[in-house]
Motif scaffolding. Structure first.
Motif, PDB file in Angstrom:
ATOM      1  N   ALA A 156      32.657  37.436  39.979  1.00 40.65           N
ATOM      2  CA  ALA A 156      32.476  37.709  41.406  1.00 40.65           C
ATOM      3  C   ALA A 156      32.325  39.204  41.661  1.00 40.65           C
ATOM      4  N   THR A 166      36.340  34.227  36.462  1.00 43.22           N
ATOM      5  CA  THR A 166      35.810  33.944  37.791  1.00 43.22           C
ATOM      6  C   THR A 166      35.830  35.189  38.668  1.00 43.22           C
ATOM      7  N   PHE A 167      36.932  35.925  38.635  1.00 45.61           N
ATOM      8  CA  PHE A 167      37.032  37.132  39.453  1.00 45.61           C
ATOM      9  C   PHE A 167      36.196  38.269  38.865  1.00 45.61           C
ATOM     10  N   ALA A 207      35.133  34.255  45.166  1.00 45.61           N
ATOM     11  CA  ALA A 207      35.706  33.882  43.872  1.00 45.61           C
ATOM     12  C   ALA A 207      36.585  32.644  44.004  1.00 45.61           C
TER      13      ALA A 207
END
Length: 204
Positions: A130, A126-127, A156
Protein backbone atom coordinates in the motif's frame (compact mmCIF):
# COMPACT_ATOMS: atom_id res chain seq x y z
CA UNK A 1 22.61 -25.82 -12.75
CA UNK A 2 19.32 -24.40 -14.06
CA UNK A 3 18.11 -23.69 -10.51
CA UNK A 4 21.26 -21.69 -9.64
CA UNK A 5 21.03 -19.76 -12.91
CA UNK A 6 17.40 -18.99 -12.23
CA UNK A 7 18.14 -17.79 -8.72
CA UNK A 8 20.56 -15.21 -10.12
CA UNK A 9 18.17 -14.17 -12.89
CA UNK A 10 15.33 -13.67 -10.40
CA UNK A 11 17.52 -11.85 -7.86
CA UNK A 12 18.47 -9.36 -10.56
CA UNK A 13 14.87 -8.89 -11.69
CA UNK A 14 13.62 -8.23 -8.14
CA UNK A 15 16.67 -6.30 -6.91
CA UNK A 16 14.91 -2.93 -6.65
CA UNK A 17 11.48 -4.11 -5.51
CA UNK A 18 10.00 -2.58 -2.34
CA UNK A 19 6.37 -3.61 -2.89
CA UNK A 20 6.55 -6.92 -1.00
CA UNK A 21 7.50 -8.81 -4.18
CA UNK A 22 11.24 -8.83 -3.54
CA UNK A 23 13.53 -11.85 -3.70
CA UNK A 24 12.78 -12.64 -0.04
CA UNK A 25 9.14 -13.21 -1.08
CA UNK A 26 10.26 -15.46 -3.94
CA UNK A 27 12.47 -17.47 -1.60
CA UNK A 28 9.64 -17.95 0.92
CA UNK A 29 7.30 -19.10 -1.84
CA UNK A 30 9.92 -21.54 -3.10
CA UNK A 31 10.53 -22.98 0.39
CA UNK A 32 6.82 -23.31 1.08
CA UNK A 33 6.16 -24.92 -2.32
CA UNK A 34 8.88 -27.49 -1.71
CA UNK A 35 7.54 -28.12 1.78
CA UNK A 36 4.05 -28.75 0.40
CA UNK A 37 5.48 -30.95 -2.38
CA UNK A 38 7.16 -33.20 0.18
CA UNK A 39 3.67 -34.09 1.44
CA UNK A 40 1.61 -33.81 -1.72
CA UNK A 41 4.02 -34.98 -4.46
CA UNK A 42 4.59 -33.42 -7.87
CA UNK A 43 7.56 -32.71 -10.16
CA UNK A 44 9.98 -30.84 -7.89
CA UNK A 45 11.91 -29.10 -10.68
CA UNK A 46 8.73 -27.76 -12.29
CA UNK A 47 7.51 -26.58 -8.89
CA UNK A 48 10.80 -24.92 -7.97
CA UNK A 49 11.25 -23.13 -11.30
CA UNK A 50 7.64 -21.92 -11.36
CA UNK A 51 7.97 -20.65 -7.79
CA UNK A 52 11.20 -18.81 -8.60
CA UNK A 53 9.88 -17.23 -11.80
CA UNK A 54 6.24 -16.58 -10.90
CA UNK A 55 6.52 -12.80 -10.43
CA UNK A 56 8.80 -12.21 -13.42
CA UNK A 57 5.62 -12.37 -15.51
CA UNK A 58 3.71 -9.87 -13.34
CA UNK A 59 2.91 -6.72 -15.33
CA UNK A 60 2.54 -4.53 -12.23
CA UNK A 61 6.18 -5.36 -11.42
CA UNK A 62 7.37 -4.63 -14.95
CA UNK A 63 7.46 -8.26 -16.03
CA UNK A 64 5.92 -10.20 -18.90
CA UNK A 65 5.14 -13.81 -19.72
CA UNK A 66 7.35 -13.52 -22.80
CA UNK A 67 10.32 -12.64 -20.60
CA UNK A 68 9.87 -15.92 -18.72
CA UNK A 69 9.38 -17.78 -21.99
CA UNK A 70 12.58 -16.36 -23.46
CA UNK A 71 14.53 -17.20 -20.31
CA UNK A 72 13.30 -20.80 -20.22
CA UNK A 73 13.68 -21.69 -23.91
CA UNK A 74 17.38 -22.69 -23.85
CA UNK A 75 17.20 -24.21 -20.35
CA UNK A 76 14.31 -26.69 -20.20
CA UNK A 77 12.40 -28.95 -22.57
CA UNK A 78 9.42 -27.54 -24.53
CA UNK A 79 7.06 -29.60 -22.38
CA UNK A 80 8.54 -28.32 -19.14
CA UNK A 81 8.52 -24.76 -20.44
CA UNK A 82 4.86 -25.03 -21.36
CA UNK A 83 3.93 -26.41 -17.96
CA UNK A 84 5.84 -23.70 -16.08
CA UNK A 85 4.27 -20.95 -18.21
CA UNK A 86 0.80 -22.41 -17.68
CA UNK A 87 1.34 -22.33 -13.91
CA UNK A 88 2.66 -18.77 -13.89
CA UNK A 89 -0.05 -17.43 -16.19
CA UNK A 90 -2.82 -19.03 -14.07
CA UNK A 91 -1.42 -18.10 -10.66
CA UNK A 92 -2.83 -14.65 -10.01
CA UNK A 93 -5.82 -14.02 -7.73
CA UNK A 94 -7.58 -11.51 -10.04
CA UNK A 95 -10.78 -11.31 -8.01
CA UNK A 96 -10.73 -14.96 -6.93
CA UNK A 97 -12.73 -16.28 -9.86
CA UNK A 98 -9.94 -17.76 -11.97
CA UNK A 99 -10.33 -21.33 -13.32
CA UNK A 100 -8.78 -23.95 -11.02
CA UNK A 101 -5.20 -25.00 -11.59
CA UNK A 102 -5.00 -28.00 -13.89
CA UNK A 103 -1.88 -29.68 -12.49
CA UNK A 104 -0.72 -30.69 -9.00
CA UNK A 105 2.43 -28.64 -9.54
CA UNK A 106 0.35 -25.57 -10.30
CA UNK A 107 -1.85 -26.10 -7.26
CA UNK A 108 1.20 -26.34 -5.02
CA UNK A 109 2.87 -23.16 -6.34
CA UNK A 110 -0.41 -21.26 -6.16
CA UNK A 111 -0.93 -22.37 -2.56
CA UNK A 112 2.61 -21.34 -1.62
CA UNK A 113 2.18 -17.89 -3.17
CA UNK A 114 -1.18 -17.39 -1.47
CA UNK A 115 0.17 -18.51 1.89
CA UNK A 116 2.80 -15.77 1.70
CA UNK A 117 -0.03 -13.26 1.32
CA UNK A 118 -1.60 -14.16 4.68
CA UNK A 119 -0.48 -14.42 8.29
CA UNK A 120 2.10 -12.15 9.93
CA UNK A 121 4.25 -11.67 6.83
CA UNK A 122 1.15 -11.25 4.68
CA UNK A 123 0.04 -8.41 6.95
CA UNK A 124 3.44 -6.73 6.67
CA UNK A 125 3.49 -7.14 2.89
CA UNK A 126 0.01 -5.62 2.60
CA UNK A 127 1.09 -2.38 4.25
CA UNK A 128 4.38 -2.35 2.35
CA UNK A 129 2.48 -2.74 -0.94
CA UNK A 130 0.00 0.00 0.00
CA UNK A 131 2.82 2.41 0.80
CA UNK A 132 4.60 1.65 -2.46
CA UNK A 133 1.44 2.36 -4.47
CA UNK A 134 0.42 5.38 -2.34
CA UNK A 135 -2.71 3.82 -0.84
CA UNK A 136 -3.78 4.93 2.68
CA UNK A 137 -3.45 2.66 5.69
CA UNK A 138 -7.18 2.80 6.47
CA UNK A 139 -10.23 4.87 5.50
CA UNK A 140 -13.20 4.31 7.85
CA UNK A 141 -16.51 4.02 6.03
CA UNK A 142 -14.96 3.10 2.69
CA UNK A 143 -16.70 0.19 0.95
CA UNK A 144 -14.42 -2.71 0.00
CA UNK A 145 -13.89 -3.00 -3.74
CA UNK A 146 -15.79 -5.64 -5.67
CA UNK A 147 -13.80 -8.54 -7.19
CA UNK A 148 -11.93 -7.38 -10.28
CA UNK A 149 -12.29 -3.66 -9.44
CA UNK A 150 -8.83 -2.08 -9.53
CA UNK A 151 -9.87 1.56 -9.92
CA UNK A 152 -12.08 2.40 -6.92
CA UNK A 153 -10.47 3.84 -3.78
CA UNK A 154 -9.12 1.32 -1.29
CA UNK A 155 -6.79 1.06 1.69
CA UNK A 156 -4.37 -1.44 3.16
CA UNK A 157 -6.92 -2.62 5.72
CA UNK A 158 -9.67 -2.93 3.09
CA UNK A 159 -7.39 -5.33 1.21
CA UNK A 160 -8.12 -7.90 3.91
CA UNK A 161 -11.83 -8.02 2.98
CA UNK A 162 -11.10 -7.68 -0.74
CA UNK A 163 -8.61 -10.54 -0.92
CA UNK A 164 -6.67 -11.82 2.07
CA UNK A 165 -9.55 -13.14 4.16
CA UNK A 166 -10.84 -15.01 1.11
CA UNK A 167 -7.64 -16.96 0.48
CA UNK A 168 -8.15 -19.60 3.20
CA UNK A 169 -11.08 -21.09 1.28
CA UNK A 170 -9.20 -21.03 -2.04
CA UNK A 171 -6.31 -23.31 -1.04
CA UNK A 172 -5.88 -26.39 -3.22
CA UNK A 173 -3.94 -28.88 -1.11
CA UNK A 174 -4.69 -30.36 2.31
CA UNK A 175 -1.26 -29.25 3.54
CA UNK A 176 -1.89 -25.63 2.61
CA UNK A 177 -5.41 -25.66 4.08
CA UNK A 178 -4.05 -26.48 7.54
CA UNK A 179 -1.43 -23.71 7.40
CA UNK A 180 -3.91 -21.22 5.96
CA UNK A 181 -6.45 -21.82 8.74
CA UNK A 182 -3.90 -20.79 11.38
CA UNK A 183 -2.74 -17.73 9.44
CA UNK A 184 -6.36 -16.73 8.79
CA UNK A 185 -7.13 -16.70 12.52
CA UNK A 186 -4.12 -14.49 13.12
CA UNK A 187 -5.32 -11.98 10.51
CA UNK A 188 -8.81 -11.82 12.00
CA UNK A 189 -7.28 -10.99 15.38
CA UNK A 190 -5.08 -8.33 13.79
CA UNK A 191 -7.95 -6.61 11.94
CA UNK A 192 -10.06 -6.51 15.11
CA UNK A 193 -7.16 -5.11 17.16
CA UNK A 194 -6.30 -2.56 14.43
CA UNK A 195 -9.84 -1.17 14.41
CA UNK A 196 -9.95 -1.04 18.23
CA UNK A 197 -6.73 0.96 18.32
CA UNK A 198 -7.85 3.18 15.43
CA UNK A 199 -11.02 4.12 17.34
CA UNK A 200 -9.25 4.28 20.73
CA UNK A 201 -11.48 1.57 22.16
CA UNK A 202 -8.90 -0.42 24.12
CA UNK A 203 -9.57 -0.91 27.80
CA UNK A 204 -7.33 1.20 30.04
Amino acid sequence: MVIKETEQFVKTFHADDFSGHDYAHIERVRRMALQIARREGGDVQIIELAALLHDVADAKLGGTSSLVDTYLQPRVSPGERQQILEIINSLSFKGGDRPPMRTLEGKIVQDADRLDAIGAIGIARTFQFAGQFKEPMYVPGLTPREPGDRTSPTSALHHFDEKLLRLKDLMNTDTAKVIAADRHRYMLEFVERFKQEWEGQEEA
